[in-house]
Each structure stands twice: as structure tokens, then as C-alpha cells.
Design a protein around this motif. Structure first.
Motif, PDB file in Angstrom:
ATOM      1  N   PRO B  72       7.747 -96.144 -20.496  1.00 52.26           N
ATOM      2  CA  PRO B  72       8.312 -95.939 -21.541  1.00 52.26           C
ATOM      3  C   PRO B  72       7.766 -94.758 -22.413  1.00 52.26           C
ATOM      4  CG  PRO B  72       8.057 -98.273 -21.397  1.00 52.26           C
ATOM      5  CD  PRO B  72       7.373 -97.619 -20.231  1.00 52.26           C
ATOM      6  N   TRP B  75       8.261 -90.506 -22.145  1.00 48.48           N
ATOM      7  CA  TRP B  75       9.503 -89.926 -23.056  1.00 48.48           C
ATOM      8  C   TRP B  75       8.564 -89.255 -24.284  1.00 48.48           C
ATOM      9  CZ3 TRP B  75      13.744 -89.176 -20.931  1.00 48.48           C
ATOM     10  CH2 TRP B  75      14.325 -90.146 -19.880  1.00 48.48           C
ATOM     11  N   HIS B 174      17.011 -94.632 -21.639  1.00 47.85           N
ATOM     12  CA  HIS B 174      16.385 -93.433 -22.681  1.00 47.85           C
ATOM     13  C   HIS B 174      17.051 -92.401 -22.498  1.00 47.85           C
ATOM     14  CE1 HIS B 174      12.659 -96.090 -22.811  1.00 47.85           C
ATOM     15  NE2 HIS B 174      12.492 -95.547 -23.935  1.00 47.85           N
ATOM     16  N   ARG B 177      19.768 -93.070 -24.968  1.00 46.68           N
ATOM     17  CA  ARG B 177      19.328 -92.889 -26.374  1.00 46.68           C
ATOM     18  C   ARG B 177      19.366 -91.454 -26.869  1.00 46.68           C
ATOM     19  NH1 ARG B 177      18.951 -92.521 -30.604  1.00 46.68           N
ATOM     20  NH2 ARG B 177      17.954 -93.338 -32.111  1.00 46.68           N
ATOM     21  N   ALA B 178      18.704 -90.780 -25.822  1.00 43.75           N
ATOM     22  CA  ALA B 178      18.529 -89.240 -26.208  1.00 43.75           C
ATOM     23  C   ALA B 178      19.768 -88.456 -26.550  1.00 43.75           C
ATOM     24  CB  ALA B 178      17.939 -88.513 -25.025  1.00 43.75           C
ATOM     25  N   ARG B 180      22.920 -89.955 -27.585  1.00 42.65           N
ATOM     26  CA  ARG B 180      23.513 -90.706 -28.300  1.00 42.65           C
ATOM     27  C   ARG B 180      23.709 -89.957 -29.719  1.00 42.65           C
ATOM     28  NH1 ARG B 180      21.315 -96.574 -30.620  1.00 42.65           N
ATOM     29  NH2 ARG B 180      21.339 -96.894 -28.444  1.00 42.65           N
ATOM     30  N   GLY B 181      25.054 -89.820 -30.086  1.00 41.13           N
ATOM     31  CA  GLY B 181      25.385 -89.065 -31.435  1.00 41.13           C
ATOM     32  C   GLY B 181      25.544 -87.568 -31.130  1.00 41.13           C
ATOM     33  N   ASP B 276      19.980-100.719 -27.400  1.00 44.19           N
ATOM     34  CA  ASP B 276      18.608-100.862 -28.289  1.00 44.19           C
ATOM     35  C   ASP B 276      17.869-102.146 -27.831  1.00 44.19           C
ATOM     36  OD1 ASP B 276      19.035 -98.493 -29.471  1.00 44.19           O
ATOM     37  OD2 ASP B 276      19.556 -99.519 -31.137  1.00 44.19           O
ATOM     38  N   ARG B 279      16.471-101.859 -24.321  1.00 42.35           N
ATOM     39  CA  ARG B 279      15.327-100.754 -24.332  1.00 42.35           C
ATOM     40  C   ARG B 279      13.905-101.506 -25.019  1.00 42.35           C
ATOM     41  NH1 ARG B 279      17.726 -97.576 -27.166  1.00 42.35           N
ATOM     42  NH2 ARG B 279      16.106 -97.531 -29.020  1.00 42.35           N
ATOM     43  N   VAL B 280      14.035-102.105 -25.794  1.00 44.65           N
ATOM     44  CA  VAL B 280      12.972-102.921 -26.542  1.00 44.65           C
ATOM     45  C   VAL B 280      12.487-104.086 -25.184  1.00 44.65           C
ATOM     46  CG1 VAL B 280      12.104-104.523 -28.246  1.00 44.65           C
ATOM     47  CG2 VAL B 280      13.566-102.802 -28.984  1.00 44.65           C
ATOM     48  N   ASP B 283      10.554-102.238 -22.859  1.00 47.48           N
ATOM     49  CA  ASP B 283       9.335-101.859 -23.108  1.00 47.48           C
ATOM     50  C   ASP B 283       8.393-102.899 -22.990  1.00 47.48           C
ATOM     51  OD1 ASP B 283      10.430 -99.420 -23.804  1.00 47.48           O
ATOM     52  OD2 ASP B 283      10.275 -99.652 -26.079  1.00 47.48           O
TER      53      ASP B 283
END
Lengths: 312, 353
Positions: B72, B75, B174, B177-178, B180-181, B276, B279-280, B283
Motif C-alpha cells: 500500500p 503509492w 487505489h 481512489r486515485a 474518484r471525483g 474506503d 482499502r483500510v 492496509d
């Protein structure tokens, strides 16, 4: 369970950390503002921050220029009203320097208590302090936005250089590229990264040996308005600081004086920037000018004139 | 508003990223030339610009990250050099060159996932809008395809499937996540093979791609010839993969969450919250595995240090090493005056005391 009871016995301003309150921290980064009368800067400051972080805790400390309302409006316009928490801290906070030194750390008037109270409202794994005059460039926002999740797998502190920009008028400004203003801004949340009292101001603790990430130059400008005359009291009151980190404040004063007296180009380290017609100099510097400049933007950490003064 | 578009095709390798890039290219988006040559593992071509692959190899080397890295924290390491000024200047100059004459680019390289922030910032410098299409394929198929095409990762009892499963989870969560938005779409490889017109039409609308929106019949016919439904032939069962139950469950749950992102309205706040959590959880699982295997890490580090010493050879050896290799009995035969001279030559003079 209260972690730090306020000296004055005001329960609303006691500090209870999320780990004591039994709250879990969600992955992400929260930006914490502590501001007074920053309404003028917020349209430049808030949008890139809202684009970069998961949440903003915005603590107003006695503004009379409508700062909280402007913050809400800017967040609304950015479609991020639900990611902004506006809080009020009504107590007068001691000025940095001797006044801070004389104030007990748990008093509601102490910078230390003020910071701890502000940061106790964070509910993400990382937090970042930010000033109401610091403007992130779009690329800076992109880098912070990525860091907000890239940092998840580790515990690190992130330092970011910033460059003071004195705005003379809408289209002209002087950028100070003489000093490396490199300070840590982003910290993991935890009992080992709370605030303690230092001589001149508060200090955020960090665990020994914690990994440190240093971001590139040219991502943040610190806006000073020449017409605000924020150093006026320096000329009349003298300077209320012990000599720790004094040089930075002295440099700001020196720059302000030089621009006022028309000697800015003789001071060294200052670069005049003129925006194209119709573009504000803050927008020009942050969006278009900085990334085009050769690197390193700043070459030395302390100009020789100041080095002499600090030694003396 | 600028008509410049940069479409990045992302997702794990062996998930149809080449098929997607090739499809968009056939419809008229530009793939910067020259491309990596086709081979037996990808007979219809990779759709990967050579310059991009070389740059990513260089950046991965600098950040000590593998193409398919399960860590993780990789990144953060890759991200740390994404902001490098000189790198941004190089990428911007190259992109500007490519965009001159071609308004719409499609960029694909499995390594690109590590540097999405870099590409986004540079595209912005060129006045281009960046969008992402993430290809989705179940981890059991991805791992099977990698085992078939890239070979086994270790001798003896092969645990490479476990490493590959972990790397898939890391890469996919990831990458979600990268991106997103930002402007993005998720496309299932299976959907692309079954009826490519639907997901590709949707991409054209979502990303406002002129090449897709105005595609000619001849190009569409060409895509039908290019896409080979028989491509999807690899699969393994979880039992064959042999991942530990916790990792298998996490990979399966990750697949369920990502699969939902491809549905209409699936790219939602609830789905992000689920990603999320996963991902946690990943990790945590990885940190635990790392602690479990820490002795192996230390042993590998000692081995690498020893190898580096050997490779440095006698020139790299210090005076002490040389002297220590001479048996004591032999050293004792050297007369005291000569011994002092030798010590001086080796920079190991003794104090008077």
C-alpha cells in the motif's frame, strides 16, 4: 472523557480528542483553519483546499468582516457545503511572543489550547493546519488531494514550502523568493501529535523518527495586501517576539517597507509579477506563473543580511 | 472550451485494457507512436506508447516500485516523484507534441496507475481534459491470465498466485481512489467482449469524445473485427489460486464493490465508502503479513548487502577486509617496521597509547 479541561472551567471549550470520545477516524485529510477577518482572501484560499481535502473545520475567532458567511458562501458555490464545519471560538487568544509565553497552556486564551480545541473536531486520520491567507495552486491541490489517500498506509508528516506574495494592486505583486519557508503542515491524528506550548507560540508534537515528506516548491503562496498595512503596529509598538524564528518576521517587515518606499528591486530575492489585463495577480501567480518558472525557485534558506542580524 | 481530451485506460493488466485502447484507437483516438510491439501474450497489440512505457519504467525504478506492487505504501513512493518539476516539464512537452494535430489521445500502460496525478497535471497544463476508463475483470480471471501469460512467480510450490491476488487488490482499490471525483467510467471486460457498442458509446457521451460520437461505419466494422470474444479464456477457482481465506474474502468483496461501480448510478457515495473500508482492511492485512514475514525481509536485505560487497570486489574492500583475510600467523611474520608501513598504507595507523 475530557482530555484537557479549560483553566477557566468552560465545558464547551474543554478539549476531548476523538480517541477519548470513542469516535473512529475515517481515512482522509481534514484542513483546520483558525481565522480572524480573512473574508477578502477566502475566495482564493478555500476552493483549492475544498478540492484537495475531505473536510474543512473552519474556526472563526472574532471576525467582524463576515468571514464565516463568506466561507459558507464559497463552499456552497464549490458544491462542498456539506464538507465545511464552521465553529466559533469567542475568546481572545494571546498574541504570539511574550503574551503567549505569559499565558498558561490550558487557558482558553492560550494559542496551545485554541489549537488543541480546533483540532479535536477532526474526524479523519490526517489533519492539516492552514492559514486564511495561504493560496494553493491547482497543481498543489492535485498533489495534496492524492496525498490524502497515499498517506493512508503510513504515518508521516508533510512539509510544504510557501512563498509570500505582496499584492500591490489587482495586477501587480511582489513574490519573495529569498527564503525557504519550509514548515510541516500535515500530521497524522493521534495522542502523539497534539499541541504543546513553546516560547513564542504553540508547537505540534511529532513522534521521534516519524517519516517526513517534503513537497516541491511553487505550490503555495501566502498573500499579503500592501493596502492592509499589517505591519503598521510594528513601526509603533516594536516587535513582540523572542529571537526564535525572528528572521522570518523581520524579512516580512523588510519586504513590506521596501515595496512601500519603492526600493523593492534593490532588496534582492523579490520578483515583480504583472498579470495580463483582466486577470488578478493572485490568480495569475497561482494558476499560470509559478509552474512555468525554472527550478529551484528559491535557492537559499536565509539571506546574508538576515544571517548577520540573527548572529548579532 | 478546449476540445483536447486525454483518455487514460487503467485497471489491472490482463483486464482488457489493450482491447479498450485498441477499440478507441480504431474509432479515431490517437495512440502516440511508436507503440510497444505485439507479442504472443497480446497478439493484437498492447496499445502502449513506447515513450510512456520507458518513462514509467524510469520513474518506477527511481521510486523503487514494481509494475504490479502489493505494498500500500508504494503509492506514496510513486506519488512523491509525480510532483517533480523536471518530470512535469518533460511530460508536458511530450503531451503538447502529441496533442498538436490530435485533439483526442488514448493513453494506456499498466504502469500509468502509479502516476495518474502527474498525467492529470500535465494534461491540464496543455489545456486538455483528462478522463479515466477503468477496466474490470474478476481477480480469479486476472490471476489465471497472468499465470498463463507471465509464468509462475516462484519455483516449487507456487505462491505467486497469492502475491498476484494481493497486488490486484492494491492496484484496483487505489486506482478507484486515485480517479474518484474526476471524469471516469468503469467497464467490465465481459461487457466489452459481449457487446462493445454499449460501453463504448457511453464513454463517448460521458467524455465528450468527437471520434466516438462521429464514428464512421467502416471504423465500427473494424472494431468488430478487432475484438475477439474468445479472448476471455483464462479462469481459475479460488481453490486453485490458494489465497489465504482472509485475502480471498477481501479480493472477492473488492470485486463485488468494483463491479457495482460499472452499473448506472453505481459510482456513488455509498460505493466510495465501501471502497474506503476495503482499502483500510487491505492496509491492515498487508501490515500484518509484512510483520509476519519480517524475518524474510531482513534475510533478503542481508543477502543483498552481501551480494553488493561481493560485486564491489577487492577494489571495494577496505584495508581492514584485506588485512583480516590474512591469517594471524602470516601477519605475525611481517617485521614490525614493515607492519607499521603497511598499516600506514592502509590508513589504519595505531595510536601511541
Amino acid at each position: 472523557m475530557v482530555d484537557i479541561a479549560s483553566l477557566e472551567g468552560l465545558p464547551e471549550y474543554d478539549v476531548t480528542w476523538p480517541w477519548s470520545a470513542g469516535d473512529t477516524l475515517a481515512p482522509g485529510l481534514t484542513c483546520v483553519f483558525r481565522v480572524r477577518n480573512e473574508a477578502r482572501n477566502l475566495p482564493w484560499v478555500l476552493p483549492p483546499i475544498l478540492a484537495a481535502v475531505q473536510h474543512v473545520v473552519f474556526v472563526d475567532n472574532g471576525s467582524d468582516d463576515g468571514t464565516p458567511d463568506v466561507a459558507r458562501r464559497v463552499a456552497q458555490e464549490a458544491g462542498a457545503a456539506d464538507r465545511l464545519t464552521v465553529l466559533h471560538y469567542p475568546h481572545r487568544v494571546a498574541r504570539a511572543g511574550g503574551e503567549h509565553l505569559a499565558t498558561p497552556a490550558t487557558s482558553v486564551h492560550s494559542l496551545t489550547h485554541f489549537y488543541n480545541w480546533c483540532f479535536s473536531h477532526v474526524r479523519t486520520t490526517y489533519s492539516m493546519k492552514w492559514d486564511g491567507d495561504m493560496v494553493l495552486t491547482p497543481e498543489g491541490a492535485g498533489i495534496l488531494r492524492d496525498l490524502a489517500w497515499q498517506l493512508e498506509a503510513t504515518r508521516a508528516v508533510v512539509a510544504m514550502p510557501r512563498h509570500p506574495l505582496t499584492v500591490v494592486d489587482e495586477s501587480t505583486g511582489w513574490l519573495d523568493l529569498s527564503l525557504r519557508f519550509l514548515e510541516p503542515w500535515v500530521y497524522p491524528m493521534g495522542p502523539d501529535t497534539t499541541f504543546v506550548k513553546a516560547f513564542d507560540w504553540e508547537l505540534r508534537e511529532q513522534p521521534p523518527g516519524i517519516e517526513r515528506v517534503v513537497l516541491q516548491q511553487g505550490l503555495v503562496v501566502e498573500v499579503k495586501w500592501l493596502d492592509a498595512d499589517e505591519y503598521a503596529h510594528w513601526r509603533t509598538d516594536g516587535v513582540d517576539f523572542t529571537n526564535t524564528r525572528l528572521y522570518r518576521k523581520l524579512r516580512e517587515f523588510e519586504v513590506d517597507e521596501a515595496i512601500r518606499s519603492g526600493r523593492a528591486d534593490q532588496l534582492g530575492g523579490l520578483v515583480k509579477v504583472t498579470a495580463p489585463p483582466g486577470v488578478h495577480v493572485i490568480d495569475h501567480v497561482s494558476r499560470d506563473w509559478l509552474w512555468r518558472q525554472p527550478r529551484p525557485l528559491v535557492t537559499h534558506s536565509l539571506p546574508s543580511s538576515l544571517r548577520e542580524r540573527v548572529r548579532a | 472550451m478546449s476540445t483536447r481530451r486525454v483518455v487514460l485506460v487503467v485497471g489491472s493488466g490482463r483486464s482488457g485494457t489493450s482491447t479498450m485502447a485498441g477499440t478507441l484507437k480504431t474509432l479515431g483516438l490517437h495512440v502516440p507512436q511508436p507503440e510497444v510491439a505485439a507479442d504472443a501474450t497480446n497478439p493484437r497489440g498492447f496499445g502502449e506508447p513506447r515513450w510512456m512505457v520507458d518513462l514509467h519504467d524510469e520513474l518506477l525504478k527511481r521510486s523503487n516500485v514494481q509494475v504490479s506492487d502489493a505494498r500500500p505504501r508504494a503509492w506514496l513512493d510513486a506519488g512523491a516523484i509525480s510532483g517533480d518539476h523536471a518530470t512535469r516539464e518533460r511530460v508536458t512537452a511530450w503531451l503538447e507534441d502529441q496533442l498538436t494535430g490530435h485533439d483526442e489521445l488514448v493513453l494506456k500502460d499498466p504502469r500509468a496507475a502509479w502516476f495518474l496525478g502527474l498525467w492529470r497535471a500535465c494534461a491540464e497544463r496543455c489545456g486538455a481534459t483528462t478522463s479515466y476508463v477503468t477496466m474490470l475483470r474478476p481477480p480469479t480471471e486476472v490471476v489465471a491470465s497472468k499465470q498463463t501469460n507471465y509464468g509462475r512467480m516462484g519455483a516449487g510450490s507456487d505462491r505467486g498466485t497469492v502475491t498476484r491476488t494481493a497486488a490486484w487488490v492494491n492496484m484496483m482499490l487505489h486506482t478507484e481512489r486515485a480517479t474518484r471525483g474526476h471524469q471516469r467510467r468503469f467497464v467490465r471486460y465481459a461487457d466489452l467482449l459481449e457487446d462493445w457498442t454499449r460501453p463504448v458509446f457511453a464513454l463517448g457521451e460521458a467524455f465528450d469524445l468527437a471520434a466516438v460520437k462521429t464514428a464512421m461505419a467502416v471504423d465500427i466494422a473494424e472494431v468488430h473485427r478487432f475484438i475477439d470474444p474468445s479472448l476471455r479464456r483464462s479462469s481459475m477457482s479460488w481453490d486453485e489460486i490458494g489465497a489465504p481465506p482472509r485475502l480471498r474474502d477481501l479480493a472477492e468483496e473488492t470485486w463485488q464493490a468494483l463491479d457495482g461501480l460499472a452499473d448506472d448510478g453505481g459510482d456513488s457515495a455509498a460505493a466510495h465508502a465501501r471502497c474506503d473500508e476495503l482499502r483500510v482492511a487491505y492496509d491492515d492485512q498487508y501490515a500484518e503479513a509484512e510483520a509476519f514475514a519480517h524475518s524474510s525481509v531482513l534475510a533478503a536485505r542481508r543477502e543483498a548487502a552481501a551480494r553488493a560487497r561481493d560485486e564491489a570486489g577487492p577494489q571495494g574492500a577496505t584495508g581492514r577486509d584485506v588485512a583480516d583475510r590474512v591469517p594471524h600467523a602470516v601477519r605475525a611474520m611481517v617485521p614490525p617496521a614493515a607492519r607499521r608501513g603497511l598499516r600506514k598504507a592502509l590508513g589504519r595507523e595505531r595510536g601511541e597509547a
